[in-house]
Design a protein around this motif. Sequence first.
Motif, PDB file in Angstrom:
ATOM      1  N   MET A  63      82.260  56.280 123.139  1.00 42.16           N
ATOM      2  CA  MET A  63      81.688  57.414 123.610  1.00 42.16           C
ATOM      3  C   MET A  63      82.883  58.495 124.278  1.00 42.16           C
ATOM      4  O   MET A  63      82.591  59.523 124.279  1.00 42.16           O
ATOM      5  CB  MET A  63      80.876  57.180 124.954  1.00 42.16           C
ATOM      6  N   ASP A  64      83.988  58.176 124.423  1.00 40.72           N
ATOM      7  CA  ASP A  64      85.161  58.993 124.634  1.00 40.72           C
ATOM      8  C   ASP A  64      85.507  59.822 123.662  1.00 40.72           C
ATOM      9  O   ASP A  64      85.919  61.013 123.975  1.00 40.72           O
ATOM     10  CB  ASP A  64      86.352  58.118 125.178  1.00 40.72           C
ATOM     11  N   MET A  98      83.180  68.299 122.776  1.00 40.48           N
ATOM     12  CA  MET A  98      82.118  68.491 123.515  1.00 40.48           C
ATOM     13  C   MET A  98      81.727  70.081 123.700  1.00 40.48           C
ATOM     14  O   MET A  98      82.749  70.623 123.875  1.00 40.48           O
ATOM     15  CB  MET A  98      82.321  67.929 125.046  1.00 40.48           C
ATOM     16  N   ASP A 144      82.573  52.554 126.249  1.00 35.08           N
ATOM     17  CA  ASP A 144      83.596  54.000 126.486  1.00 35.08           C
ATOM     18  C   ASP A 144      84.412  54.042 125.456  1.00 35.08           C
ATOM     19  O   ASP A 144      84.966  55.101 125.167  1.00 35.08           O
ATOM     20  CB  ASP A 144      84.386  53.743 127.840  1.00 35.08           C
ATOM     21  N   LEU A 169      82.737  64.547 133.696  1.00 38.13           N
ATOM     22  CA  LEU A 169      82.109  65.441 132.516  1.00 38.13           C
ATOM     23  C   LEU A 169      81.984  67.041 132.967  1.00 38.13           C
ATOM     24  O   LEU A 169      82.342  68.172 132.592  1.00 38.13           O
ATOM     25  CB  LEU A 169      80.948  64.876 131.971  1.00 38.13           C
ATOM     26  N   LEU A 207      83.508  61.834 122.029  1.00 41.00           N
ATOM     27  CA  LEU A 207      82.691  62.843 122.151  1.00 41.00           C
ATOM     28  C   LEU A 207      83.490  63.976 123.061  1.00 41.00           C
ATOM     29  O   LEU A 207      83.113  65.238 122.976  1.00 41.00           O
ATOM     30  CB  LEU A 207      81.468  62.844 123.102  1.00 41.00           C
ATOM     31  N   CYS A 212      77.860  58.343 117.710  1.00 38.42           N
ATOM     32  CA  CYS A 212      77.653  58.238 119.132  1.00 38.42           C
ATOM     33  C   CYS A 212      76.114  58.232 119.486  1.00 38.42           C
ATOM     34  O   CYS A 212      75.832  57.211 120.110  1.00 38.42           O
ATOM     35  CB  CYS A 212      78.440  59.245 119.977  1.00 38.42           C
ATOM     36  N   TYR A 236      73.680  58.698 127.560  1.00 40.04           N
ATOM     37  CA  TYR A 236      74.766  57.605 127.779  1.00 40.04           C
ATOM     38  C   TYR A 236      74.871  57.406 129.206  1.00 40.04           C
ATOM     39  O   TYR A 236      74.821  56.122 129.961  1.00 40.04           O
ATOM     40  CB  TYR A 236      76.068  57.782 127.051  1.00 40.04           C
ATOM     41  N   THR A 260      75.992  67.423 121.837  1.00 35.92           N
ATOM     42  CA  THR A 260      77.138  66.398 122.151  1.00 35.92           C
ATOM     43  C   THR A 260      76.923  66.100 123.578  1.00 35.92           C
ATOM     44  O   THR A 260      76.905  64.914 124.259  1.00 35.92           O
ATOM     45  CB  THR A 260      78.533  66.954 121.862  1.00 35.92           C
ATOM     46  N   GLU A 261      76.793  67.100 124.174  1.00 42.16           N
ATOM     47  CA  GLU A 261      76.523  67.163 125.956  1.00 42.16           C
ATOM     48  C   GLU A 261      75.181  66.192 126.369  1.00 42.16           C
ATOM     49  O   GLU A 261      75.264  65.109 127.068  1.00 42.16           O
ATOM     50  CB  GLU A 261      76.527  68.103 126.657  1.00 42.16           C
ATOM     51  N   TYR A 314      75.882  62.573 125.504  1.00 45.08           N
ATOM     52  CA  TYR A 314      76.619  61.947 126.551  1.00 45.08           C
ATOM     53  C   TYR A 314      75.791  61.690 127.964  1.00 45.08           C
ATOM     54  O   TYR A 314      76.086  60.690 128.428  1.00 45.08           O
ATOM     55  CB  TYR A 314      78.064  62.748 126.789  1.00 45.08           C
ATOM     56  N   TYR A 326      81.501  59.350 136.194  1.00 44.27           N
ATOM     57  CA  TYR A 326      81.809  59.866 134.631  1.00 44.27           C
ATOM     58  C   TYR A 326      81.008  61.385 134.650  1.00 44.27           C
ATOM     59  O   TYR A 326      81.416  62.169 134.117  1.00 44.27           O
ATOM     60  CB  TYR A 326      80.886  58.807 133.607  1.00 44.27           C
TER      61      TYR A 326
END
Length: 134
Positions: A47-48, A54, A44, A86, A50, A25, A67, A60-61, A64, A82
């Motif tokens: 990326m989903d 998370m 997506d 999150l 992650l 990612c 992104y 990881t955050e 994202y 998004y």
Amino acid sequence: MEFPKDMHDMFQKIAEHHNAQFRLCKTLVAGFKATNEQDLSYMDNYMDTLFDFMDPGGDTEAVYRDYLAHVATFNPQKAKKYEESLDEHLGYKIHVVFAAAYVARDLHQGQKDKGGNDYFSSHLLPVGKSGYEL
């Protein structure tokens, strides 16, 4: 307590899988930005993954959110949606709501409504629980 070897091996494989997904990612976000990719369904799809592991406040955050910053360059409304998702997923909104309730309670301590009731519990708390923005 010591884990049995097979359980340890299983957790190690899961961690290795998560690390591989994270690296993928991270590389993909860099590629999306470099090529100015704008196909959300394509991006997506990668990326989903992650969300499955998370780590609030972790790498990881950060990937994202990077992104989301890219998405905001061509679709700010979607990026905002998004980001809200999150924040909800990570529980950040809950903390904000509780903090706001504590501040409101302290600011309005001792105030009464027209009927002589405590203003916080008779008005502010029900409005806050309703979930509507004023």
